[in-house]
Write a protein that holds these residues in place. Structure first.
Motif, PDB file in Angstrom:
ATOM      1  N   GLU A  32      47.981  41.198  48.599  1.00  0.00           N
ATOM      2  CA  GLU A  32      47.067  41.754  49.599  1.00  0.00           C
ATOM      3  C   GLU A  32      47.469  43.199  49.931  1.00  0.00           C
ATOM      4  O   GLU A  32      46.598  44.075  50.063  1.00  0.00           O
ATOM      5  N   ALA A  33      48.815  43.461  50.005  1.00  0.00           N
ATOM      6  CA  ALA A  33      49.278  44.825  50.314  1.00  0.00           C
ATOM      7  C   ALA A  33      48.943  45.767  49.184  1.00  0.00           C
ATOM      8  O   ALA A  33      48.554  46.934  49.401  1.00  0.00           O
ATOM      9  N   LEU A  34      49.041  45.271  47.914  1.00  0.00           N
ATOM     10  CA  LEU A  34      48.680  46.083  46.768  1.00  0.00           C
ATOM     11  C   LEU A  34      47.214  46.443  46.827  1.00  0.00           C
ATOM     12  O   LEU A  34      46.811  47.603  46.611  1.00  0.00           O
ATOM     13  N   GLY A  35      46.384  45.478  47.113  1.00  0.00           N
ATOM     14  CA  GLY A  35      44.941  45.743  47.145  1.00  0.00           C
ATOM     15  C   GLY A  35      44.549  46.674  48.265  1.00  0.00           C
ATOM     16  O   GLY A  35      43.637  47.501  48.109  1.00  0.00           O
ATOM     17  N   TYR A  36      45.223  46.560  49.338  1.00  0.00           N
ATOM     18  CA  TYR A  36      44.877  47.435  50.458  1.00  0.00           C
ATOM     19  C   TYR A  36      45.196  48.871  50.126  1.00  0.00           C
ATOM     20  O   TYR A  36      44.442  49.787  50.474  1.00  0.00           O
ATOM     21  N   CYS A  37      46.388  49.066  49.429  1.00  0.00           N
ATOM     22  CA  CYS A  37      46.812  50.413  49.071  1.00  0.00           C
ATOM     23  C   CYS A  37      45.871  51.005  48.037  1.00  0.00           C
ATOM     24  O   CYS A  37      45.544  52.189  48.093  1.00  0.00           O
ATOM     25  N   GLU A  38      45.414  50.208  47.091  1.00  0.00           N
ATOM     26  CA  GLU A  38      44.554  50.699  46.013  1.00  0.00           C
ATOM     27  C   GLU A  38      43.112  50.959  46.479  1.00  0.00           C
ATOM     28  O   GLU A  38      42.502  51.949  46.070  1.00  0.00           O
ATOM     29  N   SER A  39      42.546  50.037  47.306  1.00  0.00           N
ATOM     30  CA  SER A  39      41.086  50.156  47.607  1.00  0.00           C
ATOM     31  C   SER A  39      40.725  49.686  49.002  1.00  0.00           C
ATOM     32  O   SER A  39      39.542  49.482  49.283  1.00  0.00           O
ATOM     33  N   THR A  40      41.735  49.515  49.801  1.00  0.00           N
ATOM     34  CA  THR A  40      41.505  48.912  51.133  1.00  0.00           C
ATOM     35  C   THR A  40      40.853  47.545  50.990  1.00  0.00           C
ATOM     36  O   THR A  40      39.949  47.183  51.742  1.00  0.00           O
ATOM     37  N   ASN A  41      41.307  46.794  49.963  1.00  0.00           N
ATOM     38  CA  ASN A  41      40.847  45.413  49.704  1.00  0.00           C
ATOM     39  C   ASN A  41      39.333  45.311  49.450  1.00  0.00           C
ATOM     40  O   ASN A  41      38.690  44.329  49.785  1.00  0.00           O
ATOM     41  N   ASN A  42      38.783  46.345  48.770  1.00  0.00           N
ATOM     42  CA  ASN A  42      37.336  46.336  48.484  1.00  0.00           C
ATOM     43  C   ASN A  42      37.110  46.017  47.008  1.00  0.00           C
ATOM     44  O   ASN A  42      37.399  46.836  46.151  1.00  0.00           O
ATOM     45  N   PRO A  43      36.582  44.777  46.671  1.00  0.00           N
ATOM     46  CA  PRO A  43      36.397  44.428  45.271  1.00  0.00           C
ATOM     47  C   PRO A  43      35.333  45.278  44.574  1.00  0.00           C
ATOM     48  O   PRO A  43      35.260  45.348  43.346  1.00  0.00           O
ATOM     49  N   LYS A  44      34.476  45.995  45.326  1.00  0.00           N
ATOM     50  CA  LYS A  44      33.414  46.823  44.745  1.00  0.00           C
ATOM     51  C   LYS A  44      33.798  48.316  44.718  1.00  0.00           C
ATOM     52  O   LYS A  44      32.954  49.143  44.390  1.00  0.00           O
ATOM     53  N   ALA A  45      35.032  48.585  44.985  1.00  0.00           N
ATOM     54  CA  ALA A  45      35.447  49.995  45.122  1.00  0.00           C
ATOM     55  C   ALA A  45      35.400  50.717  43.787  1.00  0.00           C
ATOM     56  O   ALA A  45      35.629  50.136  42.728  1.00  0.00           O
ATOM     57  N   VAL A  46      35.057  52.034  43.856  1.00  0.00           N
ATOM     58  CA  VAL A  46      35.042  52.920  42.695  1.00  0.00           C
ATOM     59  C   VAL A  46      35.852  54.166  43.084  1.00  0.00           C
ATOM     60  O   VAL A  46      35.648  54.735  44.158  1.00  0.00           O
ATOM     61  N   ASN A  47      36.749  54.543  42.196  1.00  0.00           N
ATOM     62  CA  ASN A  47      37.595  55.715  42.474  1.00  0.00           C
ATOM     63  C   ASN A  47      36.703  56.924  42.625  1.00  0.00           C
ATOM     64  O   ASN A  47      35.912  57.250  41.727  1.00  0.00           O
TER      65      ASN A  47
END
Length: 539
Positions: free
Chosen positions: A466-481
């Protein structure tokens, strides 16, 4: 030639007696003719124009002397008092009296002695001697006894006219042997008198008949009758008026030849006035005539005024009209009606009710003045629609795949069906829709998914994903860089890295559970260095 002497007293007394008998015979003949006419339907008129002759009955005489004297008698003496003697078929009937000898009464022979019509002497012509006449100085030749037959014309339907034919004159000089000359002429007078009496009585009685037209309920018939009044005429016609029948003229009125008698039979009719029924007797042919006789001509007659009335079973409806209001199909109409109930008022208004329509007040309610009638249109119809049948999703466990990785093995497809509904409307607005039946037109196809059930190693699960996902995309499965648009999803997979761990398509389109499972597979292959924020796995 000898000449006839004047009648003796004895001859005169005999003639008087014969005349008395003739009068009695005339009375009896008239009575018999009257009786026969009363029994006959169509009495025949007397017509003596035909050649038919009826021989008279024998005439008796009492005071007759027997004599062999031969006298010269002109044939003209055979005709009594100018009475006509019948002529038939071109022959003249001559008449003589054959008197029995020995003083017995003579009888009238029925024999007709024929003489050719050519022998008839025309008026004014000289009398020619007969071929068998006795010349002066020659002995007399006895002639055959002459038979007298008096012919009376029979009744004949054609006419009552009497056409007399005269007996021809005998040629002068003809000698006729008469056995009893003293009373032979008297007997001839009596016979001719009786014939004339009977003929006169018959003609007179026939003249009493009348031809009357009898009209019964408009149908005419001709009646020949001897009745003196209307009642007798109807009786002869076989008609017996009822107590309420109309007879014109009245039953006791006298009738004349060529007159007319009219009879209208009474009819019992049921008169219905505002629902109340009474029975009345009328002598009318139509409803219009009946209401006039009943004094109802000014009333409102429901029945057809031109309707012809039968002898029995007729009904005449008379009613008063009421003004009512009828609301139907969005309109309100004023109606004047003579109907007894609401149903009849709607019929007068031209309103046709549907099977499910409702009426207020009820159809059997009695109509009153000012009544408001409301018709509610209730319609029910069957409606057919096509409906979708959703496909089902079926999951099948796959122990060879990690938990969170699901794979669609079979794509699902929806089916279709035809559905029938019963739709009810009130005044055009839908109030209900009920499904009555359905029929599948296309079967659905289930979607089959293979679901991984394989567990990840415990140390992998223990990491802080969960901490990894938050750092990468704020836990958003639809996120795009947003910097380079090359990394997708909660764990910022590149499409190449995503495909390397078994994913298909864009990582952002995959479920969150699948993104987590494939991130764990990537960690087990390459460790935390795959993410810039990989150190947070150990937080």
């Amino acid at each position: 030639m000898g000449r006839h002497s004047a009648p003796t007293k004895r001859e005169l007394r005999a003639a008087a007696a014969a005349a008395k008998k003739a009068a009695a015979a005339e009375t009896r003949a008239a009575d018999q003719a009257a009786s026969a006419a009363n029994q006959a339907v169509e009495p025949q008129a007397v017509d003596v124009t035909e050649s038919t002759a009826v021989s008279m009955t024998s005439v008796s005489t009492t005071d007759v002397e027997v004599s062999d004297e031969v006298v010269e008698t002109p044939a003209s003496d055979l005709q009594a008092s100018g009475e006509p003697v019948g002529v038939s078929d071109g022959r003249v009937a001559t008449a003589t009296t054959d008197i029995e000898p020995s003083g017995e009464p003579g009888d009238m022979s029925d024999e007709v002695v024929g003489m050719p019509a050519s022998d008839v002497q025309a008026p004014g012509e000289p009398v020619a001697p007969a071929a068998d006449a006795v010349a002066p100085g020659e002995p007399e030749v006895a002639a055959e006894p002459e038979t007298v037959t008096v012919a009376a014309a029979t009744s004949h339907p054609k006419s009552a006219a009497v056409k007399p034919a005269r007996l021809p004159r005998a040629p002068l000089g003809v000698q006729v042997r008469r056995p009893h000359t003293s009373n032979s002429r008297m007997a001839r007078y009596a016979a001719v008198g009786i014939g004339a009496a009977v003929l006169g009585a018959t003609v007179g009685f026939v003249n009493l008949s009348k031809h009357v037209d009898v009209v019964i309920d408009g149908k005419q018939q001709s009646v020949t009758t001897y009745a003196a009044d209307v009642e007798g005429v109807l009786t002869d016609a076989g008609v017996h008026p009822g107590p309420n029948d109309a007879v014109t003229p009245s039953l006791d009125s006298k009738v004349t030849d060529g007159g007319t008698v009219s009879l209208v039979k009474s009819r019992d009719v049921s008169v219905v006035i505002d629902g109340e029924t009474t029975v009345k007797s009328v002598t009318a042919y139509t409803t219009q005539e009946a209401v006039e006789q009943l004094g109802l001509a000014d009333q409102d007659v429901v029945s057809s005024r031109s309707q012809r009335l039968p002898l029995t079973g007729a009904t005449i409806e008379v009613a008063t009209y009421d003004d009512v209001s009828v609301a139907v199909d969005g309109d309100r109409t004023a109606v004047s009606t003579a109907a007894d109930d609401v149903e009849g008022a709607l019929a007068d208004a031209g309103v046709t009710l549907g099977e499910h329509d409702t009426v207020s007040p009820g159809l059997d309610e009695k109509v009153t003045a000012g009544m408001n009638i409301k018709v509610t249109r209730v319609d029910q119809q069957q409606v057919t629609e096509t409906r979708t049948i959703a496909h089902k999703k079926v999951e099948k466990d796959n122990p060879d795949e990690y938990i969170g990785i699901d794979e669609v093995v079979t794509d699902g497809a929806d089916g279709t069906e035809k559905v029938t509904f019963l739709v009810s409307t009130v005044d055009g607005e839908q109030t209900s829709k009920t499904e009555e039946s359905s029929e599948v037109t296309k079967e659905p196809v289930d979607e089959v998914t293979s679901t991984g059930t394989k567990e990840f190693p415990a140390e992998v699960n223990a990491l802080n994903w969960e901490a990894l996902g938050y750092c990468e995309s704020t836990n958003n499965p639809k996120a795009v860089n947003q910097q380079n648009h090359m990394y997708f999803g909660e764990y910022q997979f590149s499409e190449q890295t995503w495909a390397g761990v078994g994913g298909t398509g864009n990582p952002a389109d995959a479920p969150a559970e699948e993104q987590l499972a494939r991130a764990k597979i990537l960690f087990m292959q390459y460790g935390a260095s795959q993410w810039e924020c990989g150190s947070h796995l150990y937080d």
